[in-house]
Design a protein around this motif. Structure first.
Motif, PDB file in Angstrom:
ATOM      1  N   VAL A  37      56.546  60.210  27.260  1.00 29.73           N
ATOM      2  CA  VAL A  37      57.011  59.208  28.244  1.00 29.73           C
ATOM      3  C   VAL A  37      58.230  58.464  27.662  1.00 29.73           C
ATOM      4  CG1 VAL A  37      56.389  57.207  29.640  1.00 29.73           C
ATOM      5  CG2 VAL A  37      54.637  58.928  29.041  1.00 29.73           C
ATOM      6  N   PRO A  38      59.404  58.565  28.291  1.00 29.82           N
ATOM      7  CA  PRO A  38      60.561  57.810  27.817  1.00 29.82           C
ATOM      8  C   PRO A  38      60.432  56.325  28.207  1.00 29.82           C
ATOM      9  CG  PRO A  38      61.129  58.916  29.829  1.00 29.82           C
ATOM     10  CD  PRO A  38      59.728  59.346  29.501  1.00 29.82           C
ATOM     11  N   LYS A  39      61.397  55.507  27.821  1.00 28.42           N
ATOM     12  CA  LYS A  39      61.418  54.084  28.215  1.00 28.42           C
ATOM     13  C   LYS A  39      61.728  54.007  29.702  1.00 28.42           C
ATOM     14  CE  LYS A  39      63.419  49.621  26.998  1.00 28.42           C
ATOM     15  NZ  LYS A  39      64.400  48.903  26.143  1.00 28.42           N
ATOM     16  N   LEU A  40      60.859  53.330  30.435  1.00 24.04           N
ATOM     17  CA  LEU A  40      60.992  53.281  31.890  1.00 24.04           C
ATOM     18  C   LEU A  40      61.615  51.946  32.298  1.00 24.04           C
ATOM     19  CD1 LEU A  40      57.496  54.713  32.931  1.00 24.04           C
ATOM     20  CD2 LEU A  40      59.650  55.946  32.638  1.00 24.04           C
ATOM     21  N   GLU A  41      62.585  52.032  33.221  1.00 19.61           N
ATOM     22  CA  GLU A  41      63.215  50.832  33.776  1.00 19.61           C
ATOM     23  C   GLU A  41      63.135  50.892  35.302  1.00 19.61           C
ATOM     24  OE1 GLU A  41      67.151  50.375  32.312  1.00 19.61           O
ATOM     25  OE2 GLU A  41      66.496  50.170  30.217  1.00 19.61           O
ATOM     26  N   ASP A  42      63.045  49.714  35.864  1.00 24.08           N
ATOM     27  CA  ASP A  42      62.877  49.614  37.329  1.00 24.08           C
ATOM     28  C   ASP A  42      64.054  50.275  38.040  1.00 24.08           C
ATOM     29  OD1 ASP A  42      61.802  48.887  39.769  1.00 24.08           O
ATOM     30  OD2 ASP A  42      62.818  46.938  39.756  1.00 24.08           O
ATOM     31  N   GLU A  43      63.696  51.225  38.937  1.00 25.04           N
ATOM     32  CA  GLU A  43      64.637  51.933  39.797  1.00 25.04           C
ATOM     33  C   GLU A  43      65.647  52.739  38.992  1.00 25.04           C
ATOM     34  OE1 GLU A  43      66.394  49.347  42.618  1.00 25.04           O
ATOM     35  OE2 GLU A  43      64.486  48.873  43.611  1.00 25.04           O
ATOM     36  N   THR A  44      65.228  53.159  37.824  1.00 24.65           N
ATOM     37  CA  THR A  44      66.056  54.051  36.993  1.00 24.65           C
ATOM     38  C   THR A  44      65.312  55.365  36.809  1.00 24.65           C
ATOM     39  OG1 THR A  44      67.008  52.159  35.831  1.00 24.65           O
ATOM     40  CG2 THR A  44      67.239  54.314  34.801  1.00 24.65           C
ATOM     41  N   LYS A  45      65.955  56.494  37.180  1.00 27.05           N
ATOM     42  CA  LYS A  45      65.326  57.815  37.150  1.00 27.05           C
ATOM     43  C   LYS A  45      64.905  58.135  35.709  1.00 27.05           C
ATOM     44  CE  LYS A  45      66.864  60.977  39.805  1.00 27.05           C
ATOM     45  NZ  LYS A  45      67.654  62.072  40.438  1.00 27.05           N
ATOM     46  N   ALA A  46      63.710  58.734  35.610  1.00 26.21           N
ATOM     47  CA  ALA A  46      63.205  59.112  34.288  1.00 26.21           C
ATOM     48  C   ALA A  46      62.423  60.432  34.401  1.00 26.21           C
ATOM     49  CB  ALA A  46      62.307  58.007  33.728  1.00 26.21           C
TER      50      ALA A  46
ATOM     51  N   ILE B 219      59.404  52.138  40.013  1.00 22.77           N
ATOM     52  CA  ILE B 219      59.695  50.828  40.598  1.00 22.77           C
ATOM     53  C   ILE B 219      58.685  49.841  40.038  1.00 22.77           C
ATOM     54  CG2 ILE B 219      60.700  51.794  42.698  1.00 22.77           C
ATOM     55  CD1 ILE B 219      58.055  51.402  44.088  1.00 22.77           C
ATOM     56  N   SER B 220      58.939  48.592  40.273  1.00 23.85           N
ATOM     57  CA  SER B 220      58.128  47.542  39.662  1.00 23.85           C
ATOM     58  C   SER B 220      56.666  47.630  40.111  1.00 23.85           C
ATOM     59  CB  SER B 220      58.711  46.171  39.973  1.00 23.85           C
ATOM     60  OG  SER B 220      58.769  45.983  41.397  1.00 23.85           O
ATOM     61  N   SER B 221      56.455  48.178  41.299  1.00 25.09           N
ATOM     62  CA  SER B 221      55.061  48.275  41.777  1.00 25.09           C
ATOM     63  C   SER B 221      54.262  49.336  41.024  1.00 25.09           C
ATOM     64  CB  SER B 221      55.042  48.578  43.272  1.00 25.09           C
ATOM     65  OG  SER B 221      55.671  49.819  43.544  1.00 25.09           O
ATOM     66  N   ASP B 222      54.999  50.191  40.264  1.00 23.41           N
ATOM     67  CA  ASP B 222      54.297  51.215  39.463  1.00 23.41           C
ATOM     68  C   ASP B 222      53.738  50.628  38.178  1.00 23.41           C
ATOM     69  OD1 ASP B 222      54.842  53.156  41.316  1.00 23.41           O
ATOM     70  OD2 ASP B 222      56.713  53.794  40.339  1.00 23.41           O
TER      71      ASP B 222
ATOM     72  N   GLY C  40      37.173  74.749  32.606  1.00 26.66           N
ATOM     73  CA  GLY C  40      37.651  73.685  33.497  1.00 26.66           C
ATOM     74  C   GLY C  40      39.056  73.278  33.082  1.00 26.66           C
ATOM     75  N   PRO C  41      39.799  72.580  33.952  1.00 25.03           N
ATOM     76  CA  PRO C  41      41.186  72.217  33.620  1.00 25.03           C
ATOM     77  C   PRO C  41      41.259  71.214  32.465  1.00 25.03           C
ATOM     78  CG  PRO C  41      40.477  71.135  35.635  1.00 25.03           C
ATOM     79  CD  PRO C  41      39.383  72.089  35.274  1.00 25.03           C
ATOM     80  N   ILE C  42      42.426  71.211  31.819  1.00 23.52           N
ATOM     81  CA  ILE C  42      42.713  70.264  30.738  1.00 23.52           C
ATOM     82  C   ILE C  42      43.606  69.170  31.291  1.00 23.52           C
ATOM     83  CG2 ILE C  42      43.744  69.989  28.451  1.00 23.52           C
ATOM     84  CD1 ILE C  42      43.167  72.959  27.965  1.00 23.52           C
ATOM     85  N   GLU C  43      43.292  67.902  31.020  1.00 24.95           N
ATOM     86  CA  GLU C  43      44.093  66.783  31.521  1.00 24.95           C
ATOM     87  C   GLU C  43      44.705  66.001  30.367  1.00 24.95           C
ATOM     88  OE1 GLU C  43      41.846  64.263  34.054  1.00 24.95           O
ATOM     89  OE2 GLU C  43      41.796  65.681  35.726  1.00 24.95           O
ATOM     90  N   ARG C  44      45.918  65.535  30.613  1.00 23.90           N
ATOM     91  CA  ARG C  44      46.577  64.605  29.691  1.00 23.90           C
ATOM     92  C   ARG C  44      47.014  63.388  30.514  1.00 23.90           C
ATOM     93  NH1 ARG C  44      44.151  67.187  26.793  1.00 23.90           N
ATOM     94  NH2 ARG C  44      44.856  68.468  25.030  1.00 23.90           N
ATOM     95  N   ASN C  45      46.980  62.171  29.938  1.00 23.58           N
ATOM     96  CA  ASN C  45      47.215  60.912  30.642  1.00 23.58           C
ATOM     97  C   ASN C  45      48.290  60.121  29.910  1.00 23.58           C
ATOM     98  OD1 ASN C  45      46.935  58.260  31.779  1.00 23.58           O
ATOM     99  ND2 ASN C  45      44.891  58.857  32.477  1.00 23.58           N
ATOM    100  N   THR C  46      49.185  59.529  30.708  1.00 23.19           N
ATOM    101  CA  THR C  46      50.241  58.720  30.072  1.00 23.19           C
ATOM    102  C   THR C  46      49.728  57.389  29.606  1.00 23.19           C
ATOM    103  OG1 THR C  46      50.824  57.700  32.203  1.00 23.19           O
ATOM    104  CG2 THR C  46      51.967  59.733  31.586  1.00 23.19           C
ATOM    105  N   GLY C  47      48.588  56.963  30.130  1.00 18.78           N
ATOM    106  CA  GLY C  47      48.175  55.593  29.933  1.00 18.78           C
ATOM    107  C   GLY C  47      48.923  54.690  30.914  1.00 18.78           C
ATOM    108  N   PRO C  48      48.635  53.382  30.976  1.00 16.23           N
ATOM    109  CA  PRO C  48      49.318  52.480  31.924  1.00 16.23           C
ATOM    110  C   PRO C  48      50.829  52.462  31.686  1.00 16.23           C
ATOM    111  CG  PRO C  48      47.360  51.445  30.999  1.00 16.23           C
ATOM    112  CD  PRO C  48      47.572  52.686  30.219  1.00 16.23           C
ATOM    113  N   LEU C  49      51.569  52.613  32.762  1.00 11.70           N
ATOM    114  CA  LEU C  49      53.031  52.611  32.649  1.00 11.70           C
ATOM    115  C   LEU C  49      53.552  51.173  32.464  1.00 11.70           C
ATOM    116  CD1 LEU C  49      53.949  55.101  35.521  1.00 11.70           C
ATOM    117  CD2 LEU C  49      53.736  55.575  33.075  1.00 11.70           C
ATOM    118  N   HIS C  50      54.620  51.079  31.660  1.00  9.61           N
ATOM    119  CA  HIS C  50      55.293  49.787  31.443  1.00  9.61           C
ATOM    120  C   HIS C  50      56.712  49.913  31.995  1.00  9.61           C
ATOM    121  CE1 HIS C  50      52.032  48.296  28.907  1.00  9.61           C
ATOM    122  NE2 HIS C  50      52.015  49.522  28.349  1.00  9.61           N
ATOM    123  N   ILE C  51      57.009  49.190  33.076  1.00  6.48           N
ATOM    124  CA  ILE C  51      58.323  49.273  33.751  1.00  6.48           C
ATOM    125  C   ILE C  51      59.172  48.098  33.269  1.00  6.48           C
ATOM    126  CG2 ILE C  51      59.507  49.478  35.965  1.00  6.48           C
ATOM    127  CD1 ILE C  51      57.425  51.652  35.404  1.00  6.48           C
ATOM    128  N   GLY C  52      60.347  48.397  32.652  1.00  7.33           N
ATOM    129  CA  GLY C  52      61.224  47.355  32.140  1.00  7.33           C
ATOM    130  C   GLY C  52      62.112  46.755  33.232  1.00  7.33           C
TER     131      GLY C  52
END
Length: 827
Positions: free
Chosen positions: A722-731, A796-799, A815-827
């Motif tokens: 997961v890269p650094k996430l910013e509001d309304e910035t494509k990632a 977006i900020s609502s994420d 059965g399928p294998i799952e990976r989770n990002t954990g809670p997203l942090h939007i800058g």
């Protein structure tokens, strides 16, 4: 021996003898005491084993007692008592007081040896060994104390029935030790006790008449020496004088008698004919020819000599065909049971009557020899007072087995007269033990003869020595000599020799333990021994099974007919190298056999069942094919069939594989079967690869089924980057997946928000953002696949606090294998 339970802090509840609940301390085991105990032959012995507690009674629920003799268990207690012989017993009531004495009834010499008492209480166990010594004190008897004065004499002291063999013998005269003694070699009785004779050589004088002679014996089972005192008994010397006088007088009498006889003969020559007394056998025996002789002196030429028979007051002349000529008509009237012969020698006539005596026909019959010359008639008579009939042994002595483990010997003598008969039974090994107690049952016959049956019963143990003999003798007035029969279990008509069946041989497999069995039956006594040998390459004895009082590895079964049976077994782990073609021999011996009975297996055939020691190996030799390798090892014989099939919804198809059989020594074989299948055929998740192999050692074929889930190439899913996430910035977030085959990977992305899971991509009506999913597979050097799964979106900020999940599926996975990002942090 003392076995002591020392109480510790543990406790145990129990009920006392009044029913009250008590608490006793539980102890640890401590065993002390003597290690040797002695018992007298024939007594009931108690081998001590004590384990007293501080606060009795002992809790029987946690107590175990075992008695072993010569490393074999003979008695055990685990709530109940089990024994290998009725002669062993244990008092259950005494166990609560810490007493576990072993009682052995009627002690035999073979009972001596090492006993081990083992006590287990709760989790503790202790052992203690006790040696039981068996002995029998001697009996002393003076068998020769008659002497001749002033001549060298030998006195004999017989010591009998002692065990062990060591013994000390001394002679004394008025308490003074004598040196001129001899002690012979002891000999053993059938019951394993010993006898020995000791002699003293002396030249007695008149002074020795009042002396006391003594034979003193010391033995370890005598509390004090055993001494027999006696006086000498002197022979009367007058007997020698009488013999000398007789030697002088008897010749004189004989000479005078001869002279008188000659003078008497001369006188008779001048008289009329004389008939002498009839000469007859001392006994008339029924069925045995007897001849009466009558001599007539001064026989005139016209003298008529005839034989008559008087029965019940009536006389009848005996006429036979050998007496004078007769016509054929007269011949039928003659008494052919008699033969008369006559001959003349000068003036003497000798006539004889021969006949076969019969007890009924000749009882109280008088035979008359009568001479008639002119008016002169003279006769002599012989009265048949008794006709003896010899006892007849019409059938052999019979032997039968009794429930009491004895052999009954039965002698039946028939048709004898008179009734009085003496029958004596004896038995022994090197010498007889004296007369046995027997039971006689006489009976009468209509012809005035008698029958008698005589039986003895002899214990089983006496017959375990092949040298043991049973002898019966009988004496009767009709017999000149005593008759006897001697029997042993080596006699050809002995019925209870072992019947040995063939060795039962199961199918032998290389490296697998198996048991050979041989059934032995119908033998008596219980004294069979078994040896197993391996031949021909190996002639060493494998092991021996014996059945004696000291070692009871063989425990025979008592059958309903009182014989014994036993099944001997030998457990082996056959190998192709050692046992292929080898032969086992079972040798069964018994006191009744001159040589052991032999049974052979014949050359053994050792098989080996295929073993799959490693799983089927699955590899990819190149990018086009998948290879399956089956390895089966250590089988024999060589022939084996391996087949491969592919099964799917359309049917079952046979596949072609390569098969290689190898061996290192020609004794066992390995096979490798290799199947290669194209990659595109593997991609069907419903497809199965089936391999099946058959071998003659297998009851049914063995099968393995493989599907895509058995392939070793399952996806390895890394963490989501997961890269650094910013509001309304494509990632773009990515997840690396590698090592899978075939290329049937499925990837799904989800967003989890407020507990709700939403599949991506989605289009938001509030924002203009696009979810883009992509992944590109690559073939690796090991021919597996890898890819980078990516999700591109505009957060977006609502994420804020939402989670993105990557779910990876593949046919090789349960059965399928799952990976989770954990809670997203939007800058």
């Amino acid at each position: 021996m003392t076995i002591r339970l020392l109480l510790t802090a543990q406790t145990k509840d129990f009920l006392d003898n009044k029913g009250w609940k008590r608490t006793a301390k539980v102890s640890s085991l401590e065993m002390t005491g003597p290690s040797v105990h002695a018992a007298r032959l024939g007594s009931d012995a108690r081998v001590p084993c004590l384990f007293p507690v501080d606060n009795p009674p002992v809790d029987p629920e946690h107590l175990r007692v075992f008695w072993n003799f010569q490393d074999k268990e003979i008695l055990s207690y685990n709530r109940t008592v089990r024994t290998t012989s009725s002669r062993y017993s244990l008092s259950i009531g005494a166990l609560g007081d810490g007493i576990a004495n072993l009682t052995i009834s009627n002690i035999h010499i073979p009972d001596g040896g090492m006993y081990k008492c083992s006590v287990t209480y709760r989790s503790e166990r202790k052992d203690k060994e006790v040696r039981l010594d068996i002995g029998a004190p001697p009996q002393v008897m003076i068998t020769g104390n008659t002497v001749v004065m002033n001549k060298e004499n030998v006195l004999t002291c017989s010591i009998t029935g002692f065990y062990p063999v060591d013994i000390d013998v001394k002679w004394f005269k008025d308490g003074e030790k004598l040196n001129n003694i001899f002690v012979g070699d002891p000999w053993r009785n059938p019951g394993r006790t010993y006898n020995v004779n000791s002699t003293l050589t002396i030249t007695p004088t008149e002074e020795d008449r009042e002396r006391i002679f003594s034979c003193r014996v010391q033995h370890e089972f005598l509390q004090e020496p055993l001494q027999k005192n006696f006086h000498l008994v002197y022979k009367d010397r007058t007997s020698a004088v009488i013999i000398g006088v007789c030697c002088i007088i008897i010749p004189i009498i004989l000479i005078a008698g001869a002279v008188g006889w000659k003078l008497n003969q001369r006188r008779k020559a001048n008289r009329l004919f004389i008939i002498r007394d009839i000469e007859a056998p001392p006994k008339l025996i029924d069925g045995e020819e007897a001849t009466l002789h009558c001599t007539v002196d001064n026989d005139p030429e016209d003298l008529c000599v005839t034989w008559w028979i008087r029965r019940s007051g009536q006389e009848q002349e005996i006429q036979t065909s050998q007496m004078r000529g007769h016509s054929e008509e007269e011949e039928g009237l003659l008494d052919t049971s008699y033969v008369i012969r006559s001959q003349r020698d000068g003036h003497q006539c000798i006539t004889s009557l021969s006949f076969i005596p019969h007890i009924e026909r000749h009882r109280d019959v008088t035979f008359i020899c009568r001479g008639v010359y002119g008016q002169h008639q003279k006769e002599k008579t012989f009265h048949c007072k008794t006709v003896y009939v010899k006892p007849k042994l019409l059938q052999p002595i019979t032997r039968s087995l009794l429930d009491s483990a004895e052999i009954k010997y039965l002698l039946s003598l028939e048709k004898f007269f008179p009734k009085s008969i003496k029958i004596v039974w004896m038995c022994g090994v090197e010498r007889t033990d004296g007369a046995l107690s027997s039971t006689e049952s006489p009976s009468d016959n209509p012809d005035r003869t008698y029958n008698i049956s005589s039986e003895v019963r002899i214990p089983e143990d006496r017959h375990k020595d092949p040298a043991f003999r049973v002898q019966v003798t009988w004496e009767h007035k009709s017999m000149d000599e005593t008759e006897f029969r001697e029997l042993s279990i080596r006699d050809p008509d002995y019925r209870w020799t072992p019947v040995v069946g063939d060795i039962q041989i199961p199918r032998l497999f290389h490296g697998s333990a198996t048991t050979l069995q041989c059934n032995i039956s119908e033998y008596f006594p219980d004294a069979v021994t078994v040896k197993w040998l391996l031949s021909p390459e190996h002639s060493a004895e494998l092991y021996e099974e014996i059945n004696t009082a000291n070692n009871q590895r063989i425990i025979s079964r008592r059958e309903s007919d009182n014989t014994y049976s036993y099944t001997t077994s030998l457990t082996i782990t056959p190998t192709r190298g050692k046992h292929q073609g080898a032969e086992y021999i079972c040798l069964v011996d018994h006191p009744s056999l001159e040589k052991p009975i032999e049974r052979r297996t014949g050359g053994l055939q050792v098989y080996a069942e295929p073993q799959m020691l490693v799983p089927i190996e699955i590899t990819m030799p190149d990018s086009f094919r998948v290879q399956f390798s089956l390895n089966l090892q250590k089988f024999y014989p060589k022939d084996i069939r391996v087949s491969w099939h592919r099964v799917n919804t359309n049917g079952k198809y046979q596949l072609s594989a390569q098969q290689t059989v190898t061996t290192q020594d020609g004794l066992i074989y390995d096979v490798t079967s290799v199947l290669q299948i194209y990659v595109y055929k593997i991609k069907d998740p419903q497809m199965k690869i089936i391999v099946e192999w058959e071998h003659e050692t297998m009851e049914i074929p063995e099968i393995r089924s493989l599907s895509i889930r058995d392939l070793p190439w399952r996806p390895h899913v890394g963490s989501i980057n997961v890269p650094k996430l910013e509001d309304e910035t494509k990632a773009t977030i990515t997840c690396d997946i590698s090592g899978y085959f075939p290329d049937l990977l499925s990837i799904f992305w989800f967003m989890k928000k407020d507990g709700n899971l939403t599949a991506l991509p989605i289009e938001s009506s509030k924002t203009e953002r696009t979810y883009k999913i992509s992944h590109k597979e690559k073939r690796q050097k090991d021919n597996t696949y890898s890819c980078e799964a990516s999700l591109t979106f505009t957060p977006i900020s609502s994420d804020q606090g939402s989670e993105i999940i990557c779910r990876v599926g593949h046919p090789s996975l349960e059965g399928p294998i799952e990976r989770n990002t954990g809670p997203l942090h939007i800058g």
